[in-house]
Design an enzyme around this catalytic site. Structure first.
Site, short mmCIF file in Angstrom:
data_model
loop_
_atom_site.label_atom_id
_atom_site.label_comp_id
_atom_site.label_asym_id
_atom_site.label_seq_id
_atom_site.Cartn_x
_atom_site.Cartn_y
_atom_site.Cartn_z
N TYR A 42 0.85 -1.19 0.00
CA TYR A 42 0.00 0.00 0.00
C TYR A 42 0.89 1.23 0.00
O TYR A 42 1.93 1.24 -0.64
CB TYR A 42 -0.97 -0.06 1.18
CG TYR A 42 -2.15 0.86 1.01
CD1 TYR A 42 -2.98 0.75 -0.10
CD2 TYR A 42 -2.43 1.86 1.94
CE1 TYR A 42 -4.06 1.60 -0.29
CE2 TYR A 42 -3.52 2.71 1.77
CZ TYR A 42 -4.32 2.58 0.65
OH TYR A 42 -5.38 3.42 0.47
N LYS A 97 -21.07 -20.74 -8.71
CA LYS A 97 -20.45 -20.62 -10.03
C LYS A 97 -19.01 -20.14 -9.89
O LYS A 97 -18.11 -20.60 -10.59
CB LYS A 97 -21.26 -19.63 -10.86
CG LYS A 97 -20.83 -19.54 -12.31
CD LYS A 97 -21.54 -20.59 -13.14
CE LYS A 97 -21.25 -20.41 -14.61
NZ LYS A 97 -22.33 -20.82 -15.47
N GLU A 139 -25.47 -14.56 -15.99
CA GLU A 139 -26.05 -15.80 -15.45
C GLU A 139 -27.50 -15.57 -15.02
O GLU A 139 -27.83 -14.54 -14.41
CB GLU A 139 -25.24 -16.26 -14.24
CG GLU A 139 -25.49 -17.67 -13.81
CD GLU A 139 -24.77 -18.70 -14.66
OE1 GLU A 139 -25.14 -19.89 -14.57
OE2 GLU A 139 -23.85 -18.32 -15.41
N ASP A 140 -28.35 -16.53 -15.35
CA ASP A 140 -29.72 -16.58 -14.82
C ASP A 140 -30.49 -15.27 -15.03
O ASP A 140 -31.09 -14.72 -14.10
CB ASP A 140 -29.70 -16.96 -13.34
CG ASP A 140 -29.27 -18.42 -13.14
OD1 ASP A 140 -29.19 -19.14 -14.15
OD2 ASP A 140 -29.03 -18.82 -11.99
N ASP A 165 -25.87 -19.47 -19.73
CA ASP A 165 -27.09 -20.26 -19.86
C ASP A 165 -27.40 -20.55 -21.33
O ASP A 165 -27.94 -21.60 -21.66
CB ASP A 165 -28.26 -19.52 -19.22
CG ASP A 165 -28.04 -19.29 -17.74
OD1 ASP A 165 -27.83 -20.27 -17.02
OD2 ASP A 165 -28.04 -18.13 -17.31
N ALA A 200 -33.73 -19.25 -24.24
CA ALA A 200 -32.39 -18.74 -24.52
C ALA A 200 -31.41 -19.86 -24.85
O ALA A 200 -30.67 -19.78 -25.84
CB ALA A 200 -31.89 -17.96 -23.30
#
Length: 780
Positions: A42, A97, A139-140, A165, A200
């Site tokens: 840092y 996922k 996703e979804d 998907d 889809a």
């Protein structure tokens, strides 16, 4: 600027650049132990990479983790089969996922759940995240919004974006389709398709099939409104391309003489009569979950010439998206692709299809409890646990990106890239997954002899919940239940047996009589034989010996000799085994490494060392691995004429006489076993010059035990063991003070060992053990 300032700048940039994509680190963390480390991590050191990135924004890939970071993004509108459950409820799926990305491709993930259903606003939110991420996995997200969202993000962003998907299912099913067509001797441009479901995923599938050569006019598609026909006004541009002219098509009518059926709809909508009516050598991909459009059993019952795939793991040919997305993103990230285009998807398809045709590694056969899987009607697509997927699919995708012009960097040495990919994950976690998968396929009854211990109870609960084993707990039920309640451990349905209880008196007498027959001329009288059955180790071993249990774990709170003695007294050794031995399995980045003898034999003779090595080789083969054995010493092939060195050389000679095909050599120093260059330059005759050593045999207990402990504690290797070799039935001894994770790993070993040694089906055995069932402590 002073030389000292230049040095500090250089150090700060080097510190931050170690996170760049493609760099393989054994320990993927930064040191932060000293004030100097903190000043580099840092302020003030972090200012240096900031300035470099400001001058050249592309350096963000060099000095940060962006190049290995993917966002898994949803709005929770189409989660699994649950529908629109909202962003918060979708979070467990997105986190899961992320785990798969890391496990299978070493990709870091942030899951992001967005509370926004408006497609345009959703696009703007995701687009604003581009500075942070190297890729976006959508996703979804429900249709039709998902089509617009993905299309717009691909236009507006310069990083890879994929709605898994849609395209994941399309890629995996396409690979399966190519191989199924080959086996059925059909051409993709000539076959007739019936598609049930036009959402889809289905539309992505049919578009990819067209890219592979299928013809629009050979498709008949159905959705919940019926057939997609030219008279419908709700189809949109993409679906309209697949519309048929007439509206009178039914699924039953369409299936007659069809070559391929693809189901991405709901369960049990296809009948056996429909499958019977299909053309010769039909292909059926029934991928509705959990219930396919037609069950595997029903389909193969009426058509022996069928090739079938489903979305389920309990049938052959599972179409599973995990075969695709980790490796597609891996390849895309490593060449900094601007997008995931058609060429990259087709490259993934062909790589997966070709991989299924190559010989299946032993480790994959073991994972799925097979002996010789090979390309054919029940194996048209690779298995998810195939370790070759990463180094096969990712390079194919990366090459396609380079060749199609969407890569922002290139790879000059593809062989080296494939090697780096294999190093990313090593074989360590793969082997544990394989063993776990094998254990779950046929869980066994596993005795925990020291059940009044918190670690044991945690482990027992986990192995039961995970379907690894049916635990049997030995000890005082009052004490065990108190520990469980205090620590919120669920022991429902797990039997607790107290060998000292009155309820076990008849069982103790039965076991005691058997023990007396075995030991009456070896120091035990009748009274002692009955009394010793109150000891949990002896009672547990007798359960295994009589078939009341399949395997046992003990030793967490006892010394090794005390824990192992009952097993020797009751179960005894396998035929031909003169001495048992102890082996450790170390999980390293180089892959699994087996060490022996590490626990039992102090100073074996050459003959005994050869015997132990043969037992180790047999056990390694039980893992479906080929043993490649280095016989260790401080001497290299006769460089020392000491008795110790000659003993190892003689043991090696005995081994080659017994089994000439065994891959073994020695005596040699430990470093020589892994340094191929030195071995090749100095001892080119060695059998191990071109082999990856996975077994280390030590000349005595001291060297083996010290090495194992050093590798575990200093080398950072995970250890499973000690694994007892040579007993007739599976009893294994835990290391004193083992962690919960170590106990679970040993439970996996014990179950797999029991699968090899036990012939009775576990469910059948449980049904026959009426007394065992009565002891189950059910929590209503």
């Amino acid at each position: 600027m002073s030389k000292q300032s230049d040095l500090r700048k250089e150090q700060a940039l080097e510190y931050h650049s170690s996170g760049r994509p493609g760099k393989i680190e054994v320990v993927p963390t930064k040191e932060a132990k000293t004030q100097r480390d903190l000043s580099l991590a840092y302020s003030p050191g972090v200012a240096e990479p900031c300035k470099e990135i400001f001058k050249n924004v592309e350096d963000v890939y060099k000095y940060t983790a962006k190049g290995n970071l993917v966002a898994v993004i949803t709005n929770g509108t189409a989660v699994l089969g649950l529908g629109d459950i909202g962003p918060e409820a979708s979070k467990p799926v997105m986190e899961g996922k992320g785990v798969l990305f890391k496990i299978f491709a070493d990709i870091d993930v942030f899951d992001i759940e967005i509370n926004e259903k408006d497609p345009e606003k959703f696009v703007q939110i995701v687009k604003s995240l581009e500075p942070t991420f190297g890729g976006i996995n959508l996703e979804d997200i429900k249709a039709p919004e998902c089509f617009y969202i993905e299309q717009e993000l691909k236009k507006q962003m310069n990083i890879p974006v994929m709605h898994d998907d849609q395209h994941g299912t399309a890629i995996i099913s396409s690979a399966a389709l190519l191989n199924a067509l080959e086996l059925q001797k059909k051409k993709i441009e000539k076959v007739c398709f019936v598609i049930n479901g036009a959402g889809a995923a289905a539309m992505a599938c049919v578009q990819l099939y067209v890219a592979l050569g299928a013809k629009y006019e050979n498709f008949i598609l159905f959705d919940k409104e019926g057939v997609l026909h030219a008279g419908r006004k709700d189809l949109g541009e993409i679906r309209a391309k697949f519309a048929v002219k007439k509206s009178d098509w039914t699924l039953d009518k369409a299936m007659k003489d069809a070559d391929v059926f693809l189901g991405l709809s709901v369960g049990n909508v296809v009948t056996q009569d429909m499958v019977k009516s299909m053309a010769k050598n039909p292909i059926v991909f029934a991928m509705a979950n959990p219930d396919p459009e037609i069950s595997y059993e029903d389909a193969i019952a009426v058509r022996k010439d069928i090739i079938m795939a489903t979305g389920r793991s309990d049938y052959p040919n599972q179409v599973n998206n995990v075969l695709g997305f980790p490796y597609i993103f891996r390849g895309a990230l490593d060449i900094r692709a601007k997008q995931i285009n058609e060429a990259m998807k087709l490259a993934a398809v062909k790589a997966l299809a070709n991989l299924a045709k190559s010989p299946v590694p032993d480790i994959v056969n073991m994972a799925y409890n097979q002996t010789s899987m090979s390309f054919g009607p029940e194996y048209i697509i690779p298995k998810p646990l195939d370790p070759r997927l990463l180094s096969t699919v990712a390079p194919a995708v990366a090459k396609a990106a380079v060749e199609s012009g969407v890569a922002q960097k290139t790879i000059t040495n593809w062989d080296a890239y494939s090697l780096e990919l294999n190093k990313r994950l090593g074989l360590d976690n793969q082997l544990v997954r394989v063993i776990g998968n094998k254990a779950r396929r046929d869980p066994k009854r596993l005795v925990f002899a020291e059940a009044d211990n918190l670690k044991i109870l945690k482990a027992a609960s986990i192995v039961y919940d995970d379907g690894i084993a049916y635990p049997i707990l030995l000890g005082d039920p009052v004490k065990i239940n108190r520990i469980a309640e205090e620590n919120n451990i669920d022991l429902a349905d797990i039997p607790i047996i107290d060998p000292r209880s009155d309820e076990m008196e008849s069982k103790r007498e039965f076991y005691g009589e058997l023990f007396f027959k075995k030991r009456h001329r070896k120091g035990f009288n009748h009274y002692e034989s009955l009394k010793i059955m109150k000891d949990r180790n002896h009672f547990g071993c007798m359960m295994v010996e009589t078939g009341d249990a399949d395997a046992m774990l003990s030793g967490l709170t006892k010394n090794y000799a005390e824990a192992i003695r009952p097993a020797l007294q009751i179960i005894g050794t396998e035929e031909g085994v003169k001495k048992i031995a102890g082996m450790y399995l170390l999980l390293t980045k180089k892959g699994p490494l087996f060490l022996a003898d590490t626990t039992v034999n102090f100073n074996p003779t050459a003959e005994e060392l050869a015997d132990i090595t043969m037992m180790v080789a047999k056990e390694v083969r039980n893992f479906n691995l080929t043993p490649r054995i280095a016989m260790l010493s401080y001497s290299n092939f006769g460089s020392s004429d000491s008795p110790e060195a000659r003993l190892v050389a003689e043991a090696t000679k005995i081994l080659k006489q017994r089994n000439p095909s065994l891959i073994v050599d020695g005596e040699m120093q430990g470093s020589m076993a892994f340094n191929k260059e030195i071995l090749r330059d100095n001892y080119p005759f060695s059998e191990l010059v071109n082999e990856e050593v996975n077994v280390l045999m030590f000349p005595n207990l001291t060297s083996g035990n010290v090495t194992y402990n050093l590798l575990k504690e200093v080398g950072g290797a995970d250890a499973i063991g000690p694994i007892l070799l040579g007993l007739k039935k599976p009893v294994h001894v835990l290391q004193l003070g083992s962690t919960v994770r170590s106990i679970i790993n040993m439970a996996l070993i014990a179950v797999v060992d029991a699968q090899l040694k036990c012939r009775m089906n576990t469910e059948e055995a449980i049904q026959k053990s009426a007394w065992w069932k009565r002891l189950k402590k059910r929590k209503k």
